[in-house]
Motif scaffolding. Structure first.
Motif, PDB file in Angstrom:
ATOM      1  N   VAL A   1     -24.227 -10.408  29.909  1.00 12.29           N
ATOM      2  CA  VAL A   1     -24.033  -9.474  28.248  1.00 12.29           C
ATOM      3  C   VAL A   1     -25.039  -9.132  28.091  1.00 12.29           C
ATOM      4  O   VAL A   1     -25.312  -9.983  27.580  1.00 12.29           O
ATOM      5  CB  VAL A   1     -22.171  -9.394  27.540  1.00 12.29           C
ATOM      6  CG1 VAL A   1     -21.796  -8.209  26.912  1.00 12.29           C
ATOM      7  CG2 VAL A   1     -21.037  -9.794  28.495  1.00 12.29           C
ATOM      8  N   LEU A   2     -25.326  -8.080  27.992  1.00  9.97           N
ATOM      9  CA  LEU A   2     -26.646  -7.628  27.504  1.00  9.97           C
ATOM     10  C   LEU A   2     -26.426  -7.260  26.291  1.00  9.97           C
ATOM     11  O   LEU A   2     -25.765  -6.102  26.452  1.00  9.97           O
ATOM     12  CB  LEU A   2     -27.490  -7.350  28.384  1.00  9.97           C
ATOM     13  CG  LEU A   2     -28.259  -8.383  29.636  1.00  9.97           C
ATOM     14  CD1 LEU A   2     -27.507  -8.968  29.550  1.00  9.97           C
ATOM     15  CD2 LEU A   2     -29.482  -7.432  29.830  1.00  9.97           C
ATOM     16  N   ARG A   3     -27.219  -6.883  25.228  1.00  9.36           N
ATOM     17  CA  ARG A   3     -27.257  -5.810  24.091  1.00  9.36           C
ATOM     18  C   ARG A   3     -28.529  -5.284  23.697  1.00  9.36           C
ATOM     19  O   ARG A   3     -29.228  -6.199  22.975  1.00  9.36           O
ATOM     20  CB  ARG A   3     -26.487  -6.750  22.911  1.00  9.36           C
ATOM     21  CG  ARG A   3     -26.187  -5.521  21.966  1.00  9.36           C
ATOM     22  CD  ARG A   3     -26.094  -5.667  20.731  1.00  9.36           C
ATOM     23  NE  ARG A   3     -26.414  -5.083  19.015  1.00  9.36           N
ATOM     24  CZ  ARG A   3     -27.349  -5.384  18.113  1.00  9.36           C
ATOM     25  NH1 ARG A   3     -28.403  -7.077  19.284  1.00  9.36           N
ATOM     26  NH2 ARG A   3     -27.651  -4.907  17.953  1.00  9.36           N
ATOM     27  N   ASN A   4     -29.006  -3.975  24.259  1.00 13.25           N
ATOM     28  CA  ASN A   4     -30.142  -3.978  24.076  1.00 13.25           C
ATOM     29  C   ASN A   4     -31.270  -4.551  24.630  1.00 13.25           C
ATOM     30  O   ASN A   4     -32.785  -5.170  24.151  1.00 13.25           O
ATOM     31  CB  ASN A   4     -30.997  -4.098  22.758  1.00 13.25           C
ATOM     32  CG  ASN A   4     -29.563  -2.496  22.137  1.00 13.25           C
ATOM     33  OD1 ASN A   4     -29.296  -1.814  22.503  1.00 13.25           O
ATOM     34  ND2 ASN A   4     -29.348  -3.094  20.793  1.00 13.25           N
ATOM     35  N   GLY A   5     -30.669  -5.019  25.838  1.00  6.66           N
ATOM     36  CA  GLY A   5     -31.441  -5.861  26.959  1.00  6.66           C
ATOM     37  C   GLY A   5     -31.551  -6.994  26.512  1.00  6.66           C
ATOM     38  O   GLY A   5     -32.403  -8.691  26.958  1.00  6.66           O
TER      39      GLY A   5
END
Length: 94
Positions: A61-65
Motif C-alpha cells: 500500500v503506497l501513499r504518495n509513493g
C-alpha cells in the motif's frame, strides 16, 4: 473529499478498473480508504485482506509513493486531501 486509488495487475482486474475513487472525510486513515475501496468488491477484498480482515502480507500500500507499512504509520496513516494511493500485488518474475 474524494481520493483515487491506482490499482495494478490482477487487483485492477478484480476491481474492474485501474483507478477507483473513494469518498473519505477529514481524519480518515489509509485503512479507512482501503475499506471504502474493497466495500462491494468481494473479489478484490478476498485478494487484499485475509480471513480476519487484515491486509495480506504480500500486498503493498503506497501513499504518495511511500510504502505506508514501512515508511509511515501503516494503515493508521492519516490522509490528506491531495494524497495519491496505490495498491500493488506481489511482484514475481525472472
Amino acid at each position: 473529499m474524494t481520493l483515487e486509488w491506482k490499482l495494478f495487475a490482477d487487483l485492477a482486474e478484480r476491481a474492474g478498473d485501474k483507478r477507483v475513487s473513494v469518498d473519505v472525510t477529514a481524519g480518515d486513515t489509509v485503512g479507512d480508504a482501503l475499506e471504502a475501496l474493497v466495500a462491494g468488491r468481494p473479489d478484490l477484498e478476498e485478494r487484499v485482506l485475509d480471513g480476519d480482515g487484515e491486509l495480506r502480507s504480500q500486498i503493498h500500500v503506497l501513499r504518495n509513493g511511500n510504502n505506508v507499512l514501512v515508511d509511515e504509520e501503516g494503515l493508521e496513516t492519516e490522509l490528506e486531501g491531495d494524497d495519491e494511493l496505490a495498491l500493488f500485488p506481489p511482484v514475481s518474475g525472472g
